[in-house]
Design an enzyme around this catalytic site. Sequence first.
Site, PDB file in Angstrom:
ATOM      1  N   ASP A 110      -8.872  -6.337  -4.438  1.00  0.00           N
ATOM      2  CA  ASP A 110      -8.496  -5.040  -3.864  1.00  0.00           C
ATOM      3  C   ASP A 110      -9.099  -3.937  -4.725  1.00  0.00           C
ATOM      4  OD1 ASP A 110      -7.298  -2.756  -2.886  1.00  0.00           O
ATOM      5  OD2 ASP A 110      -5.257  -3.525  -2.989  1.00  0.00           O
ATOM      6  N   SER A 137       0.834  -1.200   0.000  1.00  0.00           N
ATOM      7  CA  SER A 137       0.000   0.000   0.000  1.00  0.00           C
ATOM      8  C   SER A 137       0.874   1.258   0.000  1.00  0.00           C
ATOM      9  CB  SER A 137      -0.924  -0.054   1.225  1.00  0.00           C
ATOM     10  OG  SER A 137      -1.895   0.937   1.163  1.00  0.00           O
ATOM     11  N   HIS A 169      -7.949  -5.123  -0.041  1.00  0.00           N
ATOM     12  CA  HIS A 169      -6.673  -4.421   0.117  1.00  0.00           C
ATOM     13  C   HIS A 169      -5.824  -5.026   1.238  1.00  0.00           C
ATOM     14  CE1 HIS A 169      -3.920  -1.134  -0.361  1.00  0.00           C
ATOM     15  NE2 HIS A 169      -4.054  -0.746   0.881  1.00  0.00           N
ATOM     16  N   ASP A 170      -6.480  -5.433   2.295  1.00  0.00           N
ATOM     17  CA  ASP A 170      -5.757  -5.979   3.448  1.00  0.00           C
ATOM     18  C   ASP A 170      -5.075  -7.313   3.168  1.00  0.00           C
ATOM     19  OD1 ASP A 170      -5.829  -4.043   5.331  1.00  0.00           O
ATOM     20  OD2 ASP A 170      -7.451  -4.903   6.538  1.00  0.00           O
ATOM     21  N   ARG A 181     -11.404   5.883  10.882  1.00  0.00           N
ATOM     22  CA  ARG A 181     -10.936   4.507  10.813  1.00  0.00           C
ATOM     23  C   ARG A 181     -12.026   3.580  10.270  1.00  0.00           C
ATOM     24  NH1 ARG A 181      -6.363   1.794  10.001  1.00  0.00           N
ATOM     25  NH2 ARG A 181      -6.148  -0.070  11.262  1.00  0.00           N
TER      26      ARG A 181
END
Lengths: 375, 204
Positions: A319, A154, A352-353, A224
């Site tokens: 992602d 990222s 994405h994680d 968050r």
Amino acid sequence: MTSENSVGIVTPQRFRSEAPLTLKSGAVLPGFELVYETYGTLNAARSNAVLVCHALSGSHHVAGTYADNPNNLGWWDNLVGPGKPLDTQKFFVIGVNNLGGCYGSTGPLSTNPETGKRYGADFPLVTVEDWVAAQARLADALGIDTWAAVLGGSLGGMQALEWSLQFPDRIRHVVAIASAPKLSAQNIAFNEVARQAILSDPDFHGGHYAEHGVVPKRGLRLARMIGHITYLSDDQMDEKFGRRLRHDEHRFSYDVDFEVESYLRYQGDKFAGFFDANTYLATTKALDYFDPAFAYDGDLAGALARAKAEFFIASFSTDWRFSPARSREIVFALLKNRRRVAYAEIDCDAGHDSFLLDDAHYHAVLRAYLENIAV
Amino acid sequence: MNLRKLTKQERDRFDFAVIADWIPRNNRVLDLGCGDGSLLRYLREHKDISGYGVEIDHDSVLGCIRNNVDVIQMNIDHGLSGFEDQSFDYVVISQALQAMLATERILTEMLRVAREAVVSFPNFAYRTNREAIANGRVPVSEDLPYEWYETPNVRFFTIADFEALCDKLGIAILERRAFNNAGQLVTEDPNLDGSLAFYRLGRK
């Protein structure tokens, strides 16, 4: 807890650069400190050093645990260790908390030497370029002339890319995972919503919340929560939570009905409990500003012409924050420059994680690439 | 050379040697459907040829990276639009064209990104294949080694078919080599006696 192939108990170290650092914004830091950790041993030729760059909320604590807090496992511990894909028996690995961070490096939480008070909102905005410039000072101090590789996921991948542009002779391999050459309008839009959440929190006080003895927790929490939605894929959220109910019934209230609400609230609360709001704001701006092609009329290949490194680029099929297409932009710009590049598009349902997970194929590909790096 | 007793690896080497023979030293090559990168590795080790592979299969991509071959994981059927005009000396499709759907587009794109192309494929009209069909069965041979229900191949074509398509697309056949199942060069009636065909192609 440490596993068999863990780097074990680690101790953060502190580096101080006395020389002033002129930032991209024009602001000057009179000096700065970076906290970092190292794993493995620098070889005699000093040719086996690997820098691991962290993303938005990461830190210098990449692997291992702390003696006084054995449950505090490094954020990329599944990747870094003896016999792991980034093998600390071969490589000397360094994790560093970036300038402007909130884990001990000089940043908004530090004391401003001019006022004797916390910087807070007065800490200058730092960019990816500034982070890399500060990391280079640390490399100098550690006697590392050239990195065998700079690796990151990222925003960390952006730093790896930036290393190859700012210091083309000091990096042999770029490993950029789930990254992008610049943010899209949608990426910036999500960041802006997150920032507005913090900026509009009554406890923010223009960034000088510390002086008021408060923390803009509500804003940080909301920021968050928004971020977390973009880190996961639609499919994975469905799989993880679906429409599962907390109480097996609809309660017709704004308390938690659905499990996904509970998850986001938990993640938001946890984060707001320890992360600094000014660092969060500034880091999202660093993301927004990153665009090596900006000075080349949008021509990424032109920007990458300076690079001399070899590249490994990887993306994940689900992602949507930094989609595979964003990684392919980097790949084809490298191709135009006839740079060596390998690109893997990994099937992983975690969005994405995914880059933080230990998916077997993902780790096998990364291991294979890292094994071929000569030290 | 008798190929009947050869291992898959030795058969691959035979293919590689035919292809390598056509590509000059130090050239830049793009290998479409590059598998585990063995051909590019062979070209690098034997002729100092640099290049990239393109592959969709995950395990093959891993194989490429293990072979230290620069591979780009993508679906060739979606086109080669990321590749610049004439950015390679050669583009190669070694026994992979029959597994791709966008045949015409790929052939045209190959000669956009490279000066010349090398294509090899199993000839569906090879004698034993014709015999199998005459006996009512889908052919399985050393060059078409899959049962119909598990084959990755989606296009079944012959030397005559391929040459007709090249003509239609304005592609010049610069050289052709066909080999029978025993690895012997076939000059008479290759569409009947050639099991595996190799072409060097250019623009008309």
